[in-house]
Design a protein around this motif. Structure first.
Motif, short mmCIF file in Angstrom:
data_model
loop_
_atom_site.label_atom_id
_atom_site.label_comp_id
_atom_site.label_asym_id
_atom_site.label_seq_id
_atom_site.Cartn_x
_atom_site.Cartn_y
_atom_site.Cartn_z
N LEU A 43 7.06 2.89 8.42
CA LEU A 43 5.98 3.38 7.56
C LEU A 43 6.42 3.68 6.11
CD1 LEU A 43 4.51 5.80 10.23
CD2 LEU A 43 3.44 3.70 9.40
N ARG A 44 7.49 3.08 5.66
CA ARG A 44 7.91 3.20 4.25
C ARG A 44 8.37 1.83 3.78
NH1 ARG A 44 12.67 3.81 1.30
NH2 ARG A 44 12.50 5.10 -0.60
N LEU A 45 7.69 1.31 2.74
CA LEU A 45 8.02 -0.01 2.24
C LEU A 45 9.29 0.01 1.42
CD1 LEU A 45 4.48 -1.22 1.10
CD2 LEU A 45 5.76 -2.01 3.10
N ASP A 46 10.06 -1.05 1.51
CA ASP A 46 11.25 -1.23 0.68
C ASP A 46 10.79 -1.39 -0.78
OD1 ASP A 46 13.41 -2.22 -0.79
OD2 ASP A 46 14.23 -3.30 0.93
N PRO A 47 11.31 -0.57 -1.71
CA PRO A 47 10.84 -0.66 -3.10
C PRO A 47 11.14 -1.98 -3.77
CG PRO A 47 12.75 0.81 -2.92
CD PRO A 47 12.31 0.51 -1.53
N ASN A 48 12.00 -2.81 -3.19
CA ASN A 48 12.28 -4.13 -3.76
C ASN A 48 11.40 -5.23 -3.19
OD1 ASN A 48 14.51 -3.22 -5.39
ND2 ASN A 48 15.72 -3.08 -3.49
N SER A 49 10.54 -4.88 -2.25
CA SER A 49 9.72 -5.89 -1.60
C SER A 49 8.46 -6.18 -2.40
CB SER A 49 9.33 -5.43 -0.19
OG SER A 49 8.45 -4.30 -0.26
N SER A 50 7.91 -7.36 -2.20
CA SER A 50 6.67 -7.73 -2.88
C SER A 50 5.50 -6.90 -2.35
CB SER A 50 6.39 -9.22 -2.67
OG SER A 50 6.30 -9.53 -1.28
N ALA A 51 5.55 -6.53 -1.08
CA ALA A 51 4.48 -5.69 -0.52
C ALA A 51 4.44 -4.33 -1.22
CB ALA A 51 4.69 -5.52 0.98
N LYS A 109 5.46 -3.69 -4.30
CA LYS A 109 4.99 -3.86 -5.67
C LYS A 109 3.47 -4.01 -5.71
CE LYS A 109 9.39 -5.84 -7.12
NZ LYS A 109 10.12 -7.06 -7.56
N THR A 110 2.93 -4.73 -4.74
CA THR A 110 1.47 -4.89 -4.70
C THR A 110 0.78 -3.55 -4.44
OG1 THR A 110 1.69 -7.16 -3.88
CG2 THR A 110 -0.42 -6.05 -3.50
N LEU A 111 1.30 -2.80 -3.48
CA LEU A 111 0.71 -1.51 -3.15
C LEU A 111 0.88 -0.52 -4.31
CD1 LEU A 111 -0.64 0.32 -1.07
CD2 LEU A 111 1.64 0.84 -0.16
N PHE A 112 2.07 -0.50 -4.89
CA PHE A 112 2.35 0.40 -6.00
C PHE A 112 1.41 0.13 -7.17
CE2 PHE A 112 4.66 0.85 -10.07
CZ PHE A 112 4.78 2.23 -10.11
N ASN A 113 1.20 -1.12 -7.52
CA ASN A 113 0.32 -1.46 -8.64
C ASN A 113 -1.12 -1.03 -8.38
OD1 ASN A 113 2.29 -2.58 -10.31
ND2 ASN A 113 2.13 -4.59 -9.34
N SER A 114 -1.54 -1.09 -7.12
CA SER A 114 -2.90 -0.64 -6.81
C SER A 114 -3.01 0.88 -6.93
CB SER A 114 -3.30 -1.09 -5.41
OG SER A 114 -2.54 -0.43 -4.41
N VAL A 115 -1.94 1.60 -6.60
CA VAL A 115 -1.95 3.06 -6.69
C VAL A 115 -2.01 3.51 -8.14
CG1 VAL A 115 -0.54 5.13 -6.33
CG2 VAL A 115 -0.81 3.47 -4.48
N ILE A 116 -1.21 2.91 -9.03
CA ILE A 116 -1.15 3.38 -10.41
C ILE A 116 -2.37 2.95 -11.22
CG2 ILE A 116 1.36 3.49 -10.41
CD1 ILE A 116 1.39 0.90 -12.04
#
Length: 972
Positions: free
Chosen positions: A507-515, A517-524
């Protein structure tokens, strides 16, 4: 309509005063030893406020409206003053100045709103002129302000610096005002200056003046701890084209070596004798300092022992690990739901200790692009409407700034594509100044880094899922069911490690993964802080100033009157303020002032008195007086003693009044009367709260925190006693909070000083001050129970293991059950707060023509913490500072050098983000420079922090290393 009438009256006044015959005096100012033109020399008419500044060729045109003869004084930094009596119209006056130690003779405008020398200023003042700006050893002139006496520069990031004097500073420094060509360049929504974001291109800086301490008598609200004035060059007197290019590297242990580039242009043209135009622009691109402070902090923001192996770890620059819960309570819920371990055995809550476990957060480097940049552009048009008269001028200017940077306030904020622009229309004449401007801002793609970490974690797996997985794996490990997977059974540390590893894997994505980055961009990009991190701000500020000098109408003294009016329009779509999504919050304030200045005893005694009245929407009116006296005991005026009494006040900022922001660990709520009911949020009660009959959910409003809450310190004492079963003692320790609506804070400042020319090569400037504060604005954290009255009037009964049925006030049960809302409210402390200090500076010419300077600053606060245990002053200033400079701008055929050294002792930093010790540090900057006369060029090579003593300006900021640079400036 009233504005139109005022404008008509002003224009008629201008015509009336200037439609008279003037006398033109033309000339030039040069160095006596070599005939080299002196730029930016000031020619003042004694006995009046008239003055002009020489152009790039040393030339000047003086327009005189009074009859001859008149006496003028010519002043230029680095040269002795020269007095000259004009008896007739002259066209070719050549004035030759001798070199001398004359930094005290530089002309300033800010101290009394009228031209006077630093030497004659009735209050402390620091100044950077063209010479200091060109020769600064810092990478930018703005960074070079740190070398001034008594000045602190706090670095939040490479491109965001906060200036402060005399203590009580944070990066979001709302007690300090910064004016650029008369415009307050504070952010309308954030209420503090964003460094030099929309300041001045270094090619366009005429002078920088800084008044430490209170200045509200002349400059109104928020000129509390100090005020900085940056003035640009006039296209009439300094036309031409200049360009600069600067490049180099930044270096630090955690960020490595990174390149940066900084370029700028200034174009100024006097199109006709009556019209001139100016354009400037600059661009900086770099890699920011890295914030990698991994020290552990507790729930109150104090640094404590612990690292990532600590199960309830909360790193300073790690985000998302703020989310924590009692793992035993999670196990109880799983047990009651019939959950089983991996081996199929029922989960037993008795296998768990009562201890908090935090989620595994993300480091700041995973949540922030380290690239930083700053772009500025400005255009100004100057018109002199009356032919042959250069004293009346109409100016229109626009400034635009955008960039990416980081600032630290209650959280860490990534400012991305942040935009500010200002537009000004100004009328200047011999007696009158009328200025009106507007400031717009757009937060762009900015976001809260803390919420980016929290909500990126939550979006991938709910907290309930993560902690449920953690508890299940822990139970399996502690019972030996994972022993076959290399996890020793029955060892709590190994069980915790296995539980965290499995919960993170699921339940924690690797910060280097594309998944990720996609999730992070939607949050910010989401402004809903329950799911996202973006903050929205498109607030505006409208401001008008007027000042009139009666010098030629009143003989016995120089009398000025003036005033200002300001309107804030706050628009954050509810992400920062409690403004509705379909409207704005409007807030007005205005002020009027007058000043009388009298010189006597052959101008050796100067008396100045000022008073200002200000009124803001939510507060009573406030009077700010200032009295000062300066006296020179010798006829040559080589020694001047001064004394002053000044007052200052700070209106609560728009955030102090109207913020409504959930920071995760606390909720910030402004305490303007009309704000308390606008903030609301839903909450969920525990099973214990529901057992008392208060329901599963409820609604919290700001008024509940204001009217029904406990003090933080008493709630902490309550929790400690209740944890050991001392319920009676716990209840008696509870104290209701008593928070008043926020109101302006005030300061009374007493200062005495001395300036003296000890010899022809040595000057001294010293001062001491004492400040007494009243109604200091504070941020008070309170705990509002979700149910029950804090007067402890209602009671409830619940079972307690080992104690049976226990009857306590419902509000006490709310604290025990965790059913409370932590809230931070803006208010005022009743505590006695004072500060005092001293500054002494010496400048000298040594070894012939070398410049040497040394200054020492002492600053101390006087505050008894026991008067208000929950209040932090955030004094944030070292007690001792020493600064040394040495150099020569032309020691051999255009070759020069400069060295600056700074030392400060250790001190304790307090802020709403984090508290912590700041170590003592020694910094050394140096540069060499070369003037290529035939090319009209200047080359500089330098390095800031040569010693490589890396440091944090405050806990949680980027680690500041060294900066190496080279620059080339060319004047066409």
């Amino acid at each position: 309509m009233r504005t139109k009438y005022l404008f008509f009256i002003i224009m008629m006044s201008c015509v009336n005063f200037y439609a008279q015959q003037t006398i033109h005096i033309k000339g030039k100012v040069v160095e006596e030893k070599n005939g080299k033109p002196i730029t930016t020399a000031t020619i003042m008419v004694l006995g009046s406020s008239e003055f002009v500044i020489t152009d790039a060729k040393g030339g000047f045109v003086l327009e005189l409206s009074q009859s001859l003869p008149v006496e003028i004084v010519v002043n230029a930094l680095g040269f002795n003053d020269y007095k000259y009596i004009i008896t007739q119209r002259e066209e070719n006056v050549t004035i030759k100045l001798k070199e001398g130690v004359t930094s005290l003779d530089a002309i300033v405008l800010s101290a009394s709103r009228t031209p006077e020398s630093v030497f004659e200023s009735p209050v402390s003042i620091e100044r950077m002129g063209t010479k200091e700006i060109v020769s600064t050893t810092s990478a930018t002139f703005y960074d070079g302000l740190e070398n001034l006496k008594g000045v602190d520069v706090n670095t939040s990031s490479l491109t965001f610096k906060s200036i402060n004097t005399r203590g009580f500073a944070t990066f979001s420094n709302t007690r300090f005002v910064q004016l650029v060509d008369g415009m307050d360049n504070s952010s309308p929504g954030l209420n503090f200056p964003l460094g030099n974001l929309i300041g001045l291109n270094e090619l366009d800086v005429q002078s920088v003046e800084l008044l430490p301490g209170a200045s509200s008598a002349l400059y109104g609200a928020n000129a509390f701890n100090g005020i900085l004035f940056m003035r640009s060059k006039s296209p009439f007197s300094q036309e031409g084209t200049s360009v600069y290019g600067k490049t180099g590297v930044t270096s630090s242990e955690n960020a490595g070596v990174n390149e940066f580039v900084d370029v700028g242009v200034r174009v100024a043209k006097k199109v006709t004798d009556q019209f001139a135009v100016k354009f400037t622009t600059s661009l900086l691109k770099a890699t920011d300092w890295f914030a990698t402070d991994k020290r552990n902090i507790d729930d109150d923001g104090n640094i404590i022992a612990g690292d990532r192996n600590t199960i309830d770890y909360n790193g300073i620059n790690v985000y998302g690990d703020l989310i924590k819960t009692d793992i035993k309570e999670v196990a109880k819920k799983l047990e009651s739901a019939g959950a089983t371990t991996i081996g199929g055995n029922p989960i037993d809550a008795d296998d768990f200790n009562k201890e908090n476990v935090s989620r595994t957060g993300y480091s700041e480097q995973s949540l922030v692009n380290p690239d930083t940049d700053s772009f500025r552009a400005a255009i100004a048009m100057h018109w002199r409407p009356f032919k042959g008269n250069d004293e009346t001028e109409i100016i229109y200017s626009s400034k635009f700034g955008t960039g990416n940077t980081i600032y630290q306030g209650g959280s860490r904020y990534a400012l991305r594509n942040f935009i500010m622009h200002q537009h000004k229309l100004e009328i200047q004449s011999k007696h009158l100044m009328l200025r009106s401007y507007v400031t717009f801002e757009d937060a762009g793609d900015s976001y809260d880094i803390r919420f980016a970490g929290i909500n990126t974690l939550s979006a991938n797996g709910t907290n309930e899922q993560w902690f449920g997985t953690y508890a299940t794996i822990y139970a399996s490990a502690i019972n030996g069911e994972l022993a076959g997977n290399g996890v020793p059974g029955g060892i709590p540390a190994a069980a915790h490690a296995a539980a965290r590893n499995q919960a993170d894997t699921s339940l924690r994505l690797d910060p280097n993964s594309s998944a990720f980055k996609t999730l992070f961009n939607s949050v910010i990009k989401n402004p809903d802080l329950t799911q996202g991190a973006k903050f929205v701000d498109s607030s505006r500020l409208y401001h008008t100033d007027i000042n009139y000098n009666f010098h030629e109408l009143i003989d016995f003294a120089e009398v000025q009157i003036g005033g200002s009016a300001r309107r804030y329009m706050l628009n954050s779509d509810g992400t920062i303020f409690t403004d509705p999504t379909d409207g704005t919050i409007t807030y007005d304030e205005f002020g009027i002032y007058t000043q009388l200045q009298k010189k006597t005893m052959d101008d050796r005694l100067k008396l100045t008195g000022s008073i200002r009245y200000d009124k803001a929407k939510n507060f009573d009116g406030n009077f700010s007086p200032r009295l000062s006296v300066s006296f020179s005991p010798d006829e040559e005026k080589n020694h001047i003693f001064r004394a002053s009494y000044q007052t200052g006040f700070r209106n609560p900022t728009t955030q102090d009044q109207y913020v409504g922001l959930n920071l995760g660990n606390t909720i910030l709520i402004g305490t303007a009367a009309d704000n308390l009911d606008r903030y609301s949020k839903s909450y969920s009660n525990s099973a214990g709260g529901q057992g008392l009959g208060f329901g599963a959910t409820g609604t919290f409003t700001g008024r509940k925190a204001y009217e029904n809450a406990f003090t933080l310190s008493s709630a902490q004492t309550f929790g400690a006693k209740a944890a050991v079963g001392d319920f009676a003692g716990a209840v008696t320790s509870l104290r209701m909070s008593d928070v008043d609506l926020v109101k302006p804070e005030q300061v009374s400042s007493y200062e005495v000083g001395y300036r003296g020319k000890i010899t022809s090569k040595i000057i001294v400037d010293m001062s001491t001050y004492y400040n007494k504060y009243k109604d200091f604005i504070s941020l008070v954290t309170v705990l509002a129970p979700n149910y029950g009255n804090t007067n402890l009037s209602d009671m409830g009964t619940l079972p307690v293991p080992g104690a049976g049925l226990v009857t306590l006030p419902n509000a006490a049960w709310a604290l025990i059950n965790g059913d409370r809302t932590v809230t931070s409210l803006y208010t005022n402390t009743d505590a006695d707060i004072a500060s005092y200090g001293a500054n002494i500076g010496l400048e000298a010419k040594v070894f012939g023509n070398y410049d040497f300077g040394i200054n020492y600053s002492y600053a101390k606060q006087d505050f008894d913490q026991s008067q208000d245990p929950d209040f932090e002053t955030s004094f944030n200033t070292p007690e001792h500072k020493v600064k040394v400079s040495f150099g020569n701008t032309n020691f051999y055929k255009g070759l020069g050098f400069g060295i600056n050294a700074r030392w400060q002792d250790a001190y304790y930093w307090e802020s709403s983000f984090i508290d912590g010790q700041i170590d003592a540090r020694t910094l050394l900057d140096a540069q060499i420079m070369y003037d290529i006369k035939s090319w009209n060029s200047n080359i500089k090579i330098g390095r800031a922090n040569i010693l490589g003593n890396e440091y944090e300006a405050a806990p949680g900021t980027g680690t500041i290393g060294s900066q190496f640079y080279g620059s080339w400036t060319y004047n066409f």
